[in-house]
Structures are given as structure tokens and as C-alpha cells.
Design a protein around this motif. Sequence first.
Motif, short mmCIF file in Angstrom:
data_model
loop_
_atom_site.label_atom_id
_atom_site.label_comp_id
_atom_site.label_asym_id
_atom_site.label_seq_id
_atom_site.Cartn_x
_atom_site.Cartn_y
_atom_site.Cartn_z
N ALA A 31 0.84 -1.20 0.00
CA ALA A 31 0.00 0.00 0.00
C ALA A 31 0.87 1.25 0.00
O ALA A 31 1.73 1.41 0.88
CB ALA A 31 -0.92 0.00 1.22
N PRO A 32 0.71 2.16 -0.98
CA PRO A 32 1.61 3.31 -1.11
C PRO A 32 1.17 4.56 -0.36
O PRO A 32 1.89 5.56 -0.36
CB PRO A 32 1.58 3.58 -2.62
CG PRO A 32 0.17 3.23 -3.01
CD PRO A 32 -0.21 2.06 -2.12
N GLU A 33 -0.01 4.51 0.29
CA GLU A 33 -0.49 5.70 0.98
C GLU A 33 0.50 6.15 2.05
O GLU A 33 1.05 5.34 2.79
CB GLU A 33 -1.85 5.43 1.63
CG GLU A 33 -2.99 5.26 0.65
CD GLU A 33 -3.20 3.82 0.22
OE1 GLU A 33 -4.28 3.53 -0.32
OE2 GLU A 33 -2.30 2.98 0.44
N GLY A 34 0.73 7.46 2.10
CA GLY A 34 1.59 8.02 3.12
C GLY A 34 3.06 8.07 2.76
O GLY A 34 3.88 8.60 3.53
N PHE A 35 3.43 7.55 1.60
CA PHE A 35 4.82 7.57 1.18
C PHE A 35 5.06 8.70 0.17
O PHE A 35 4.23 8.97 -0.69
CB PHE A 35 5.23 6.23 0.58
CG PHE A 35 5.33 5.12 1.60
CD1 PHE A 35 6.46 5.00 2.40
CD2 PHE A 35 4.27 4.24 1.77
CE1 PHE A 35 6.55 3.99 3.34
CE2 PHE A 35 4.35 3.22 2.72
CZ PHE A 35 5.49 3.10 3.51
#
Length: 307
Positions: A191-195
Motif C-alpha cells: 500500500a503506497p499511501e503516506g509515502f
Amino acid sequence: MSHSISGSTQAYLIPGDPVRNVRLPRMFNAAFERYGIDAVLLPMQVPVRDFAVFFKSAFLARNVRGMVIAPPHKPLVVDLLEGCGLFGRVAGSVNVVRRTEGDQLEGDLFDGEGLIGALDHYNIPFRGKRVLILGAGVSAAAIGVALAEGGTVNGAAHIAMYDKAAGKAAGVAAKLDAFFDANVVAADSNAPEGFDLVINATQLGLSDDDAAPVDVTRMDSHAALFDILLRNQPTPLVRAARARGLNAQAGFEMLIQQMPHYFRYFGHMDAADAMAADAGFLREIIYPPAMHAEIAQPLRYRSPSVA
């Protein structure tokens, strides 16, 4: 390559399996010719089972001055050396070997430094940022080392590594975290959220039929993506990220940015400095014709739009 080969020509070898698609011979030989260095880089098809014997035997030839190591041999070299650089020791892999003046063989790993140079070239921030590395193989480990160590400046503030193989990312992350006292963890998912930055260090994308290593529609609107693959570029992943207006770049620049490090390591200091100042001729060689517009306009993906 047009310059003649003589008995005084220095030989460099690039062993791999396969070597049909390696790009470095064209790049090295163009640089040797451009800077008047009497040397040649030759690809060598070497199966894994024969590599150790080949490696030791090749250096019996006194004019073999070094090697650039292609997959899958990078992890096999460390135990065959008298000396190994920091990045190579931590990652357990090297991609360059030289014969020293004392007739010793020593190696190092420049994958990570190539990645750092590429990120800077494309103005992709990583220092003090949150970075997701997809994959935990040799290249991913080298990238993790470079991001954690950060060269001569502070590295990434938080590094997460994800690999679908159970425990693989955790092992690499723990080693990096302990060695550099950095904030490196194994991610539970891709999951790429927050990167702020997502780096694809997997082989996914070599074929258009491959599953996407990450869902770019879930990436934050300010985030950037770097895909280390060289073949099939721009990959579906890069195209999808660019369609969202994200700064998404292919792996060619990572290889180009390693070239000055290679030449400096082999003792060709003037050529290394010249390439560091202007590597345009290398980009003309390595970028596919369809992507040549990106050579002249490497910054056109700098300003992301809102998803």
C-alpha cells in the motif's frame, strides 16, 4: 567501438547469464573511445555453476583489470574477494571488481549510489522523506543501503520494504536498521499511501502482462515513483503514474549515474569527472529512441497534479 585493440589494451569483463541485452559494453566502450582510454569491456556468458572458476581464472590474465558483474552473479562475488566496500558488505553483493596495485581483488556496489544520483537528476526528494521499496532482492538491498546511509547527508526519514516472499523484506530491513541505526521496517503490504517516494525494485513490468507491483491510483498526489527496470520502458507502472501527473521515471538514469563511479573505481579519474559533468552522450546511447525527448526535458514530470 572503432579504436583498435592491441597487446597494451586493458581488458574489462562483464560476466552474466544471460548477457544478450546488457547495455554497459556500449556505454563503457563509447566512453573509452571518447576519453582516449586504451581499454575494452567485453560481455562474458557464464553459467552460475561455472562462475567461481571463471572469476578466478580470468584474473590470471594480467591485462584483465576489472569486471562489472551482471545478474545473477552479484551475490556470488563477495566471498571471492580480498576486500569489499561498505555497500557491498552490507548488501552482500557487488557489481564491480578491480585488481589493485598490490594484485588484490576488491569489489563494491554502486547500484544504490546510481539510484541516489538518478533521484537528484530528476529532482525527486528522498532526504528526510518516507520511502517504500518494492522488493527485497539484491538491487532493493543496495537501494536500501544508499537511502539509509544517504551518502554524505541525512538519508530517508523512514524506509519501508515490501516483498511478497514471507520474511525476505524483514531480514533485509533488520540488517539495514541495525547497521545504520536508521528507521527501516518491513511493510505488511505494498500500500503506497503516506509515502513520498515509491521505488519498484522488482522484476514486475518486464512484460505488459505482469501484475502491477503497486496501485498508483492510491499514491499520494505529491508522491514520486522510480522504476529501476531497463527493459520495456516506459513500463505500464511508469505510464500509469505519469497519467496521474506524478513524477515517474525509468531506470536508465540509475545506470548512467553509476558510470562515473565505475570509472573512478577503475582509476580513470579524468573520464569520471568528465562524465559526472556531462553524461549526455551516454543518454543518447541507452535511452530508446521513443524516449529521447526525455533526455532534453528531464524535468517535465516535476509538477504533480491533483489526482
